[in-house]
Design an enzyme around this catalytic site. Structure first.
Site, PDB file in Angstrom:
ATOM      1  N   LEU A  13     -17.954  -2.601   1.768  1.00  0.00           N
ATOM      2  CA  LEU A  13     -18.909  -1.614   1.251  1.00  0.00           C
ATOM      3  C   LEU A  13     -18.850  -1.522  -0.264  1.00  0.00           C
ATOM      4  O   LEU A  13     -19.286  -0.527  -0.867  1.00  0.00           O
ATOM      5  CB  LEU A  13     -18.642  -0.239   1.878  1.00  0.00           C
ATOM      6  CG  LEU A  13     -18.652  -0.197   3.412  1.00  0.00           C
ATOM      7  CD1 LEU A  13     -18.380   1.201   3.916  1.00  0.00           C
ATOM      8  CD2 LEU A  13     -19.963  -0.732   3.961  1.00  0.00           C
ATOM      9  N   TYR A  22       0.842  -1.192   0.000  1.00  0.00           N
ATOM     10  CA  TYR A  22       0.000   0.000   0.000  1.00  0.00           C
ATOM     11  C   TYR A  22       0.885   1.253   0.000  1.00  0.00           C
ATOM     12  O   TYR A  22       1.615   1.517   0.962  1.00  0.00           O
ATOM     13  CB  TYR A  22      -0.922   0.038   1.215  1.00  0.00           C
ATOM     14  CG  TYR A  22      -1.932  -1.085   1.298  1.00  0.00           C
ATOM     15  CD1 TYR A  22      -2.236  -1.872   0.197  1.00  0.00           C
ATOM     16  CD2 TYR A  22      -2.588  -1.359   2.496  1.00  0.00           C
ATOM     17  CE1 TYR A  22      -3.159  -2.899   0.281  1.00  0.00           C
ATOM     18  CE2 TYR A  22      -3.526  -2.378   2.579  1.00  0.00           C
ATOM     19  CZ  TYR A  22      -3.798  -3.151   1.475  1.00  0.00           C
ATOM     20  OH  TYR A  22      -4.713  -4.176   1.574  1.00  0.00           O
ATOM     21  N   ARG A  72     -16.298  -1.199  -2.281  1.00  0.00           N
ATOM     22  CA  ARG A  72     -15.411  -0.104  -2.692  1.00  0.00           C
ATOM     23  C   ARG A  72     -16.172   1.215  -2.773  1.00  0.00           C
ATOM     24  O   ARG A  72     -15.944   2.040  -3.665  1.00  0.00           O
ATOM     25  CB  ARG A  72     -14.715  -0.432  -4.019  1.00  0.00           C
ATOM     26  CG  ARG A  72     -13.906  -1.729  -3.965  1.00  0.00           C
ATOM     27  CD  ARG A  72     -13.128  -1.956  -5.235  1.00  0.00           C
ATOM     28  NE  ARG A  72     -12.511  -3.280  -5.254  1.00  0.00           N
ATOM     29  CZ  ARG A  72     -11.350  -3.602  -4.687  1.00  0.00           C
ATOM     30  NH1 ARG A  72     -10.686  -2.689  -4.036  1.00  0.00           N
ATOM     31  NH2 ARG A  72     -10.877  -4.830  -4.767  1.00  0.00           N
TER      32      ARG A  72
END
Length: 335
Positions: free
Chosen positions: A208, A59, A210
């Site tokens: 959710l 990330y 995305r």
């Protein structure tokens, strides 16, 4: 003042807050981010009892781990920390190289611990399966990290049921992390039942959809940032996106009945569904805003009726488009 959320015991005795936080949202994968706001959101998570914080070495090419290190300086004891290794590329741009050899496992944990400025990680995931390497080798190397005291529990991301069984034969697995939500249910066929049978917890990412299930994306124009990863996903393509708005309308209708939000209903559905399938589950929705953390945590108080669950199930089964552009990148493509 810290508010204690309920705890959930995943596998291998790992107890975590009943709602986690997905750190990927605090990278530029969905557009530009502000580090000051991100740190405020992370601190707010801990303030309200969302203490299960999830990140990965990939990330932001390590920047997300460095960001999270800032909150660990003074609040390490409050955090149940998860990170990952295995993606040796940048999947948001289509570069999806994977490594799972033992040397790489050992290299990655040391690099992550340095970026995080900590000496141990509570949960260490294999982020993706390297098909060139027997999973027994990868998990065996991960198990050595537990013995060395660098890792407390092991996890696997986007594995098949067979891969999970092979891994458990080597070392206890605390959690499988894969996409799971009202509109991404392929894991229910094999992976979730296997986890339930083996006593492995499940950590749904993108619970959710995305952001789609919250109703904030109504058209391709809402994905205005050129760096928004969702532009690459089949479900967000123009035709599929228009068809999938029907799912959002059902979520919205149920939310109205509870005076709740779409996000709260989506998370409540996932909690009920995990209970039906007999698996201990803790989703990790991500957000850039502290107020959304409060909103998501409030989902724990929502009890859906059988009729509402059935309506959401039916809507989710009619979703258009695959959840990823290359299904080989996720467990659904290998089952």
């Amino acid at each position: 003042m810290v508010t204690a959320l309920p705890t959930v015991e995943l596998g291998d005795g790992l107890a975590v807050s009943a709602l986690g936080f997905g750190g990927m949202a605090l990278t530029s994968v969905y557009g530009e981010v502000d580090d000051a706001e991100s740190l405020a959101t992370l601190n707010h998570c801990l303030d309200v009892g969302v203490t299960f914080i999830d990140t990965a070495n990939v990330y932001g090419r390590g920047d997300n781990e460095r960001l999270i290190a800032n909150i660990l300086v003074n609040r390490r004891e409050e955090v149940t920390l998860a990170t990952k290794f295995g993606i040796d590329g940048n999947p948001t741009t289509g570069s999806r190289a994977v490594r799972g050899d033992a040397a790489y496992v050992r290299q990655c944990i040391d690099e992550s611990l340095q970026r995080l400025n900590t000496d141990v990680v509570e949960l260490y995931y294999m982020h993706r399966r390297d098909l060139r390497v027997p999973i027994e080798e990868t998990v065996g190397a991960m198990a050595e990290l537990v013995t060395a005291g660098k890792v407390r529990h092991l996890g696997l991301s986007e594995v098949t049921a067979d891969e999970l069984r092979a891994a458990v034969a080597v070392h206890p697995i605390a959690a499988v992390q894969s996409e799971w939500s009202v509109w991404s249910r392929d894991v229910e066929r094999n992976v979730v039942p296997a986890a339930a049978e083996l006593g492995v917890g499940f950590v749904p990412y993108s619970p959710l959809g995305r952001g789609f299930l919250t109703g904030t994306v109504r058209s391709a124009a809402d994905l205005s940032s050129p760096g928004d990863f969702r532009r690459r996903l089949p479900r967000f393509a123009a035709g599929a996106l228009d068809a999938n708005l029907a799912v959002v309308e059902v979520v919205r209708s149920v939310a109205k009945a509870h005076d709740a939000t779409g996000a709260q209903v989506a998370l409540a559905w996932l909690r009920h569904r995990a209970q039906e399938l007999g698996v201990a589950s803790v989703p990790i929705p991500g957000t850039r805003r502290a107020a959304r953390v409060d909103e998501n945590a409030a989902s724990l108080t929502i009890a859906l009726t059988p009729e509402q669950l059935a309506a959401l199930d039916a809507a989710g089964s009619a979703v258009a488009g695959d959840r990823f552009e290359d299904l080989g990148w996720v467990s659904a493509g290998r089952e």
